[in-house]
Design a protein around this motif. Structure first.
Motif, PDB file in Angstrom:
ATOM      1  N   GLY A 238      -4.329  17.753  24.359  1.00  0.00           N
ATOM      2  CA  GLY A 238      -3.888  18.920  25.103  1.00  0.00           C
ATOM      3  C   GLY A 238      -4.260  18.875  26.570  1.00  0.00           C
ATOM      4  N   SER A 239      -4.517  20.065  27.129  1.00  0.00           N
ATOM      5  CA  SER A 239      -4.779  20.189  28.568  1.00  0.00           C
ATOM      6  C   SER A 239      -6.053  19.465  28.987  1.00  0.00           C
ATOM      7  N   TRP A 240      -7.059  19.449  28.108  1.00  0.00           N
ATOM      8  CA  TRP A 240      -8.304  18.766  28.481  1.00  0.00           C
ATOM      9  C   TRP A 240      -8.064  17.269  28.647  1.00  0.00           C
ATOM     10  N   ALA A 241      -7.311  16.664  27.742  1.00  0.00           N
ATOM     11  CA  ALA A 241      -7.037  15.232  27.829  1.00  0.00           C
ATOM     12  C   ALA A 241      -6.259  14.915  29.098  1.00  0.00           C
ATOM     13  N   ARG A 242      -5.304  15.771  29.464  1.00  0.00           N
ATOM     14  CA  ARG A 242      -4.539  15.543  30.689  1.00  0.00           C
ATOM     15  C   ARG A 242      -5.433  15.655  31.920  1.00  0.00           C
ATOM     16  N   ALA A 243      -6.332  16.649  31.916  1.00  0.00           N
ATOM     17  CA  ALA A 243      -7.247  16.798  33.051  1.00  0.00           C
ATOM     18  C   ALA A 243      -8.183  15.601  33.160  1.00  0.00           C
ATOM     19  N   PHE A 244      -8.640  15.107  32.033  1.00  0.00           N
ATOM     20  CA  PHE A 244      -9.525  13.937  32.043  1.00  0.00           C
ATOM     21  C   PHE A 244      -8.816  12.712  32.608  1.00  0.00           C
ATOM     22  N   ARG A 245      -7.615  12.453  32.127  1.00  0.00           N
ATOM     23  CA  ARG A 245      -6.877  11.284  32.619  1.00  0.00           C
ATOM     24  C   ARG A 245      -6.609  11.394  34.122  1.00  0.00           C
ATOM     25  N   HIS A 246      -6.280  12.602  34.561  1.00  0.00           N
ATOM     26  CA  HIS A 246      -6.004  12.803  35.985  1.00  0.00           C
ATOM     27  C   HIS A 246      -7.235  12.502  36.831  1.00  0.00           C
ATOM     28  N   LEU A 247      -8.389  13.046  36.458  1.00  0.00           N
ATOM     29  CA  LEU A 247      -9.614  12.815  37.224  1.00  0.00           C
ATOM     30  C   LEU A 247     -10.029  11.349  37.188  1.00  0.00           C
ATOM     31  N   ALA A 248      -9.911  10.724  36.026  1.00  0.00           N
ATOM     32  CA  ALA A 248     -10.315   9.323  35.907  1.00  0.00           C
ATOM     33  C   ALA A 248      -9.421   8.409  36.734  1.00  0.00           C
ATOM     34  N   ASP A 249      -8.125   8.739  36.809  1.00  0.00           N
ATOM     35  CA  ASP A 249      -7.190   7.902  37.573  1.00  0.00           C
ATOM     36  C   ASP A 249      -7.226   8.194  39.059  1.00  0.00           C
ATOM     37  N   ALA A 250      -7.748   9.361  39.459  1.00  0.00           N
ATOM     38  CA  ALA A 250      -7.699   9.770  40.875  1.00  0.00           C
ATOM     39  C   ALA A 250      -8.709   9.029  41.727  1.00  0.00           C
ATOM     40  N   SER A 251      -9.727   8.434  41.159  1.00  0.00           N
ATOM     41  CA  SER A 251     -10.771   7.763  41.933  1.00  0.00           C
ATOM     42  C   SER A 251     -10.813   6.285  41.581  1.00  0.00           C
ATOM     43  N   ASP A 252     -10.867   5.447  42.634  1.00  0.00           N
ATOM     44  CA  ASP A 252     -10.966   4.004  42.404  1.00  0.00           C
ATOM     45  C   ASP A 252     -12.342   3.617  41.878  1.00  0.00           C
ATOM     46  N   ARG A 253     -13.329   4.505  42.060  1.00  0.00           N
ATOM     47  CA  ARG A 253     -14.700   4.176  41.654  1.00  0.00           C
ATOM     48  C   ARG A 253     -15.035   4.690  40.247  1.00  0.00           C
ATOM     49  N   VAL A 254     -14.055   5.270  39.557  1.00  0.00           N
ATOM     50  CA  VAL A 254     -14.236   5.727  38.176  1.00  0.00           C
ATOM     51  C   VAL A 254     -13.350   4.880  37.270  1.00  0.00           C
ATOM     52  N   THR A 255     -13.959   4.285  36.241  1.00  0.00           N
ATOM     53  CA  THR A 255     -13.232   3.407  35.321  1.00  0.00           C
ATOM     54  C   THR A 255     -13.442   3.877  33.883  1.00  0.00           C
ATOM     55  N   TRP A 256     -12.332   4.015  33.167  1.00  0.00           N
ATOM     56  CA  TRP A 256     -12.418   4.330  31.747  1.00  0.00           C
ATOM     57  C   TRP A 256     -11.970   3.098  30.972  1.00  0.00           C
ATOM     58  N   THR A 257     -12.897   2.498  30.217  1.00  0.00           N
ATOM     59  CA  THR A 257     -12.602   1.237  29.519  1.00  0.00           C
ATOM     60  C   THR A 257     -12.025   1.446  28.130  1.00  0.00           C
ATOM     61  N   GLY A 258     -12.202   2.642  27.560  1.00  0.00           N
ATOM     62  CA  GLY A 258     -11.863   2.839  26.151  1.00  0.00           C
ATOM     63  C   GLY A 258     -12.981   2.307  25.274  1.00  0.00           C
ATOM     64  N   TYR A 259     -12.662   2.071  24.006  1.00  0.00           N
ATOM     65  CA  TYR A 259     -13.692   1.626  23.055  1.00  0.00           C
ATOM     66  C   TYR A 259     -13.998   0.143  23.270  1.00  0.00           C
ATOM     67  N   LEU A 260     -15.293  -0.221  23.213  1.00  0.00           N
ATOM     68  CA  LEU A 260     -15.736  -1.609  23.320  1.00  0.00           C
ATOM     69  C   LEU A 260     -16.571  -1.974  22.100  1.00  0.00           C
ATOM     70  N   SER A 261     -16.673  -3.273  21.832  1.00  0.00           N
ATOM     71  CA  SER A 261     -17.454  -3.751  20.690  1.00  0.00           C
ATOM     72  C   SER A 261     -18.940  -3.501  20.917  1.00  0.00           C
ATOM     73  N   ASP A 262     -19.719  -3.555  19.849  1.00  0.00           N
ATOM     74  CA  ASP A 262     -21.165  -3.320  19.940  1.00  0.00           C
ATOM     75  C   ASP A 262     -21.839  -4.308  20.886  1.00  0.00           C
ATOM     76  N   ASP A 263     -21.479  -5.585  20.782  1.00  0.00           N
ATOM     77  CA  ASP A 263     -22.109  -6.596  21.633  1.00  0.00           C
ATOM     78  C   ASP A 263     -21.799  -6.334  23.106  1.00  0.00           C
TER      79      ASP A 263
END
Length: 693
Positions: A238-263
């Motif tokens: 919903g709206s929270w997910a859209r706001a999160f994606r917008h903020l994460a994409d708006a800054s070059d210094r913020v990176t969202w990697t998604g899920y990563l392995s334990d190692d």
């Protein structure tokens, strides 16, 4: 060749072993905090002292990527964790032979009667309800109330969560046990000059984790040489997910990697310049604890659980004050790495593997604390022959009865080569201490000064014959009931004793698959129709596919199973002792091996689909009858696992005498009193001999 004495000691050791069931369905390739917690349990429970075997219910893909320790069996469930709990495990329909169970995901199945611990990580759906939908809140409240009513023990990962459980659910602190969800191993600390200019967040992307405020505060911090890395899956819409994606994409210094392995996660935690978690609610905070153990400076919210885990080793901020968070981020970038290294060593000591295993020992000990002693009166050690004779006879003396030497030989707790060894020792005691014990016509009896009757004058065999004839028609009718597969005499009826004051039949009954409660209802109705309501006592009823008695693998239960007398057993039904070879752990001279020629179940020509449907309907009816009787008994103050009564969907134990507290007290009193009188008699004899000289 292994001697009988060595085998006996081995039996003693094995009889202390326990089988553990673990709901491990939360373990998945995409690991959550609860999944990590459960994985640690699965890897560690087989190594707990006394653990014989671990049965773990797992999801469809778990077995493909999970390395298992020894003594572990996976029970594959091809559905979601909540569906497994709510449907696949209801009433323990798989007949898992566990002595205790652990459910790490808030809830336990309906009609589950094995002593269980349920883990509640946090109660955010009660303390912060605005983060959850109305439907989810209601569902969690209803299901967790069942856990409160049925769980023997509540587990949680922090004292803060324990206080929530007490406050919101009303669970007393003596039913709550705090134990760590993990252990932290020592590892090389990456020097600060080799670390990347990265501030790391690890966890789900969802509203309660306060991610939007975290991004805004980082943008205001002025840390232009640093980047903010967000690791985890999106767990909102919903709206929270859209706001999160917008903020994460708006800054070059913020990176969202998604899920990563334990190692990969561990590598990034050890190489990050700092770790940040501004969550509004946490039960423990596994990533935060892992970051501290890597020597990585941490900034956390003033959440009670995270501050407890940190123990003053992290910077703390108000999660709703963006300016304060930005200032603390600047302080995090200048943190003293020598101090962070010291913090890592302290965390290794505080959350060591040894302390984790000690915590698991507390859990298993609490869940098995009500078990009867291994050998009442003289513990788990091997007694001498004198004590063994007196201890065996003391059990019969509790009920004011003698014990034949032939039965004493079978129930003797020491391995002997022949019955004459036991007979000679019993005869010696009767001759040496005539005022304390007696031996008449092969019957050994402990003479008690306060007993109601030392020696029975009535002929037990004659009374038993009269009682049996009185119930002949009822026994014949039981044999014609298709759901009843076998009937044995048990208790006083099997021993031809205790028939003087209450001439009823003590029966041990085996029923057809999934129908133990339906059969019990039929027996009650037959008894009432024949005006025999109180004179036919069904001490035990067990499903023919669940004949192993694993509730109480103790002296009293072994004694009862050893001396069952068969009334009838229909073709294809196994003898009860074939399913309980552990009897020999207590009685190494007991002959418990029987002819297995009939050890095959009747074949059915119905299709698999029809059998499954009929079995499911019968099982549902069986649970419905169980619920009716359980409610009635509980209304009358008779509770499961109290006063010797026990039941689940496949076994009913109504023979309360053997496991009532008064039996333990009288048994111990008789044995210790007899031993004391013998010691006193020996001292008196020594004084007489000394006086004659």
């Amino acid at each position: 060749m292994i001697s009988k004495e060595v085998m006996f000691v081995t039996f003693i050791h094995n009889s202390l072993a326990m089988r553990i069931f673990l709901d491990a369905t939360t373990i998945s390739p995409v690991q959550s905090g609860t999944g990590a917690y459960t994985r640690n349990l699965l890897q560690s429970l087989p190594h707990v002292s006394g653990a014989e075997h671990v049965y773990a219910a797992v999801g469809p893909e778990t077995g493909k990527f999970l390395s298992l320790p020894e003594k572990t069996t996976l029970l594959n469930k091809h559905c979601s964790p909540h569906r497994v709990l709510n449907h696949q495990l209801i009433g323990n329909r798989d007949r898992i032979p566990a002595d205790l169970a652990i459910f790490p995901n808030y809830f336990m199945p309906l009609f589950w009667e094995i002593p269980s611990a349920v883990t509640v990580h946090d109660l955010s759906f009660l303390s912060h309800p605005h983060y959850y939908s109305f439907k989810m809140r209601q569902w969690y409240r209803r299901r967790i109330r069942h856990s409160v009513d049925k769980a023997s023990l509540f587990l949680t990962v922090s004292e803060a969560s324990a206080r929530q459980i007490n406050r919101h659910l009303g669970v007393p602190y003596d039913r709550i046990l705090v134990h760590p969800p993990c252990w932290l191993e020592s590892k090389p600390i990456v020097p600060h000059e080799q670390r990347s200019k990265t501030l790391l967040y690890l966890g789900n992307m969802e509203p309660k984790k306060n991610i939007l405020t975290l991004i805004e505060a980082f943008n205001r911090s002025g840390l232009t040489q640093y980047c903010l890395e967000l690791v985890g899956k999106l767990h909102a819409g919903g709206s929270w997910a859209r706001a999160f994606r917008h903020l994460a994409d708006a800054s070059d210094r913020v990176t969202w990697t998604g899920y990563l392995s334990d190692d990969e996660v561990k590598r990034r935690l050890s190489e990050a310049f700092g770790f940040i978690n501004l969550s509004h609610i946490e039960g423990f905070g596994l990533p935060h604890a892992e970051a501290l153990s890597c020597g990585t400076p941490c900034l956390i919210s003033h959440d009670a659980a995270m501050q407890e885990v940190s123990g003053g080793r992290s910077l703390v901020t108000d999660p709703d004050d963006t300016a304060q968070i930005a200032g603390q981020m600047r302080a995090l970038a200048e943190y003293d790495f020598d101090k962070a290294r010291e913090h890592a060593a302290e965390m290794w000591e505080r959350f060591s593997r040894k302390k984790y295993m000690e915590s698991l020992e507390k859990i298993t000990n609490r869940l098995t604390s009500e078990n009867a002693p291994l050998f009442p009166g003289f513990g788990a050690g091997r007694p001498n022959k004198t004590t063994a004779v007196l201890a065996t006879a003391s059990y019969a003396a509790v009920f004011g009865e003698p014990l034949s030497v032939s039965k004493m030989y079978l129930a003797f707790p020491l391995p002997v080569t022949a019955e004459r060894e036991v007979r000679n020792e019993a005869a010696r005691l009767a001759k040496q201490y005539p005022g304390l014990v007696s031996m008449r016509r092969g019957q050994f009896h402990i003479l008690q000064p306060d007993a109601v009757s030392n020696i029975r004058k009535l002929d037990g065999q004659k009374v038993h014959s009269l009682v049996r004839r009185r119930h002949q028609l009822l026994l014949r009718l039981l044999g014609r009931v298709p759901l009843i597969r076998a009937v044995y005499y048990s208790g006083g009826t099997a021993h031809q004793t205790s028939l003087y004051d209450k001439p009823d039949l003590d029966l041990f009954i085996v029923t057809r698959k999934n129908s133990v409660w339906i059969s019990y209802l039929i027996i009650r109705l037959l008894s009432m129709m024949m005006l025999r309501k109180d004179s036919c006592c069904s001490n035990y009823l067990v499903d023919e596919h669940a004949q192993e008695i694993f509730w109480q693998r103790d002296y009293y239960t072994a004694f009862q199973l050893l001396f069952l007398k068969q009334v009838f057993r229909k073709p294809g039904t196994r003898h009860i002792r074939q399913c309980n070879p552990w009897i020999r752990q207590f009685f190494p001279n007991a002959p418990v091996t029987y002819n297995t020629a009939e050890n095959t179940h009747e074949s059915e020509n119905k299709s698999a689909g029809t059998k499954s449907l009929i079995s499911g309907l019968v099982f549902a009816a069986n649970l419905a009858v169980m619920r009716l009787f359980a409610k009635k008994w509980e209304m009358n103050g008779r509770k499961n696992r109290s006063g010797g009564l026990m039941w689940d969907a496949f076994r009913i134990k109504l023979h309360s005498n053997d496991h009532r507290p008064w039996v333990y007290r009288i048994y111990d009193h008789i044995l210790q009193n007899t031993l004391s009188r013998i010691r006193s008699s020996n001292r008196e004899n020594v004084r007489k001999v000394s006086g004659s000289w």
